[in-house]
Design a protein around this motif. Sequence first.
Motif, PDB file in Angstrom:
ATOM      1  N   HIS A  47      15.335  -6.150  -2.599  1.00  0.00           N
ATOM      2  CA  HIS A  47      16.713  -6.120  -2.117  1.00  0.00           C
ATOM      3  C   HIS A  47      16.760  -6.203  -0.602  1.00  0.00           C
ATOM      4  N   GLN A  48      17.697  -5.585   0.020  1.00  0.00           N
ATOM      5  CA  GLN A  48      17.890  -5.746   1.468  1.00  0.00           C
ATOM      6  C   GLN A  48      16.860  -4.921   2.240  1.00  0.00           C
ATOM      7  N   ALA A  49      16.144  -5.580   3.155  1.00  0.00           N
ATOM      8  CA  ALA A  49      15.225  -4.854   4.036  1.00  0.00           C
ATOM      9  C   ALA A  49      16.058  -4.200   5.117  1.00  0.00           C
ATOM     10  N   GLY A  50      15.650  -3.028   5.504  1.00  0.00           N
ATOM     11  CA  GLY A  50      16.406  -2.304   6.526  1.00  0.00           C
ATOM     12  C   GLY A  50      15.473  -1.573   7.447  1.00  0.00           C
ATOM     13  N   GLY A  51      15.739  -0.308   7.616  1.00  0.00           N
ATOM     14  CA  GLY A  51      14.982   0.495   8.549  1.00  0.00           C
ATOM     15  C   GLY A  51      13.783   1.188   7.959  1.00  0.00           C
ATOM     16  N   GLY A  52      13.510   1.028   6.681  1.00  0.00           N
ATOM     17  CA  GLY A  52      12.315   1.608   6.100  1.00  0.00           C
ATOM     18  C   GLY A  52      12.549   2.841   5.256  1.00  0.00           C
ATOM     19  N   GLY A  53      13.772   3.251   5.028  1.00  0.00           N
ATOM     20  CA  GLY A  53      14.013   4.452   4.245  1.00  0.00           C
ATOM     21  C   GLY A  53      14.281   4.193   2.784  1.00  0.00           C
ATOM     22  N   ARG A  54      14.594   2.966   2.419  1.00  0.00           N
ATOM     23  CA  ARG A  54      14.987   2.632   1.054  1.00  0.00           C
ATOM     24  C   ARG A  54      13.773   2.201   0.237  1.00  0.00           C
ATOM     25  N   LYS A  55      13.686   2.699  -1.003  1.00  0.00           N
ATOM     26  CA  LYS A  55      12.602   2.326  -1.907  1.00  0.00           C
ATOM     27  C   LYS A  55      13.176   1.635  -3.132  1.00  0.00           C
ATOM     28  N   VAL A  56      12.440   0.645  -3.636  1.00  0.00           N
ATOM     29  CA  VAL A  56      12.773  -0.022  -4.888  1.00  0.00           C
ATOM     30  C   VAL A  56      11.529   0.041  -5.757  1.00  0.00           C
ATOM     31  N   CYS A  57      11.703   0.257  -7.029  1.00  0.00           N
ATOM     32  CA  CYS A  57      10.574   0.344  -7.943  1.00  0.00           C
ATOM     33  C   CYS A  57      10.512  -0.938  -8.762  1.00  0.00           C
ATOM     34  N   CYS A  58       9.498  -1.451  -9.024  1.00  0.00           N
ATOM     35  CA  CYS A  58       8.122  -1.255  -8.630  1.00  0.00           C
ATOM     36  C   CYS A  58       7.430  -2.605  -8.616  1.00  0.00           C
ATOM     37  N   ALA A  59       6.569  -2.794  -7.658  1.00  0.00           N
ATOM     38  CA  ALA A  59       5.704  -3.973  -7.618  1.00  0.00           C
ATOM     39  C   ALA A  59       4.419  -3.626  -8.345  1.00  0.00           C
ATOM     40  N   SER A  60       3.862  -4.576  -9.015  1.00  0.00           N
ATOM     41  CA  SER A  60       2.598  -4.374  -9.712  1.00  0.00           C
ATOM     42  C   SER A  60       1.460  -4.855  -8.823  1.00  0.00           C
ATOM     43  N   LEU A  61       0.556  -3.924  -8.496  1.00  0.00           N
ATOM     44  CA  LEU A  61      -0.605  -4.240  -7.663  1.00  0.00           C
ATOM     45  C   LEU A  61      -1.866  -3.787  -8.376  1.00  0.00           C
ATOM     46  N   PRO A  62      -3.014  -4.370  -8.019  1.00  0.00           N
ATOM     47  CA  PRO A  62      -4.261  -3.864  -8.585  1.00  0.00           C
ATOM     48  C   PRO A  62      -4.432  -2.385  -8.232  1.00  0.00           C
ATOM     49  N   ALA A  63      -4.949  -1.602  -9.168  1.00  0.00           N
ATOM     50  CA  ALA A  63      -5.110  -0.159  -8.952  1.00  0.00           C
ATOM     51  C   ALA A  63      -6.100   0.136  -7.830  1.00  0.00           C
ATOM     52  N   GLU A  64      -7.054  -0.737  -7.629  1.00  0.00           N
ATOM     53  CA  GLU A  64      -8.052  -0.564  -6.576  1.00  0.00           C
ATOM     54  C   GLU A  64      -7.899  -1.681  -5.560  1.00  0.00           C
ATOM     55  N   TRP A  65      -7.750  -1.312  -4.300  1.00  0.00           N
ATOM     56  CA  TRP A  65      -7.661  -2.313  -3.247  1.00  0.00           C
ATOM     57  C   TRP A  65      -9.037  -2.907  -2.985  1.00  0.00           C
ATOM     58  N   ARG A  66      -9.066  -4.178  -2.637  1.00  0.00           N
ATOM     59  CA  ARG A  66     -10.301  -4.839  -2.224  1.00  0.00           C
ATOM     60  C   ARG A  66      -9.927  -5.921  -1.210  1.00  0.00           C
ATOM     61  N   PRO A  67     -10.838  -6.259  -0.329  1.00  0.00           N
ATOM     62  CA  PRO A  67     -10.548  -7.316   0.652  1.00  0.00           C
ATOM     63  C   PRO A  67     -10.166  -8.618  -0.042  1.00  0.00           C
TER      64      PRO A  67
END
Length: 173
Positions: A47-67
């Motif tokens: 949705h609308q990007a703002g000042g950083g206080g608003r959260k939207v659920c949820c993006a799906s990402l790998p459970a473990e980060w890797r380069p």
Amino acid sequence: MVFVLLPLAACRAAGQDDTIGVSITGVDHLAEHLSIQDFWVNGTGGHQAGGGGRKVCCASLPAEWRPGLTVKVTWAVTNWKRRVYSMYERDVPLEHCDGPMGRLWVHFLRDGQVRAITCDLSAPGTWEPNPEYPGPQPLATTLLRKQPWSDYERQPDEPEFPEVDNAMEDEAI
């Protein structure tokens, strides 16, 4: 038959990641007359990007980060001064703080770049600089009062904002 199926099963398992859902927060660092009206990460609306206080659920990402991980970010920039908008899309490297995958911060920068950072630190939402947060620090003086659409009144006969190649440019149409 076993010698054929075993390698195929191993390839399939290696290509699949366990995923987690993380909340998305967009941070708009653009000039005051520009705004991110909508954005998406891997197809999930932020949705609308703002000042950083608003959260939207949820993006799906790998459970473990890797380069080498990336996310596809799609966004719309509205130029309220010119009354135009543009759509952009880019594969963005996924940056990461130490620790578990956390909230996904998507920073839209003045030079047209986008940074995607997964981090448990919540520096952009606190409005206080946090040297541990690896991303851009908030521009509290601008972001807290930024509302370019508040000065805009659409006239009844005025057409919708047209799409242009680059709404971030300030030249006249």
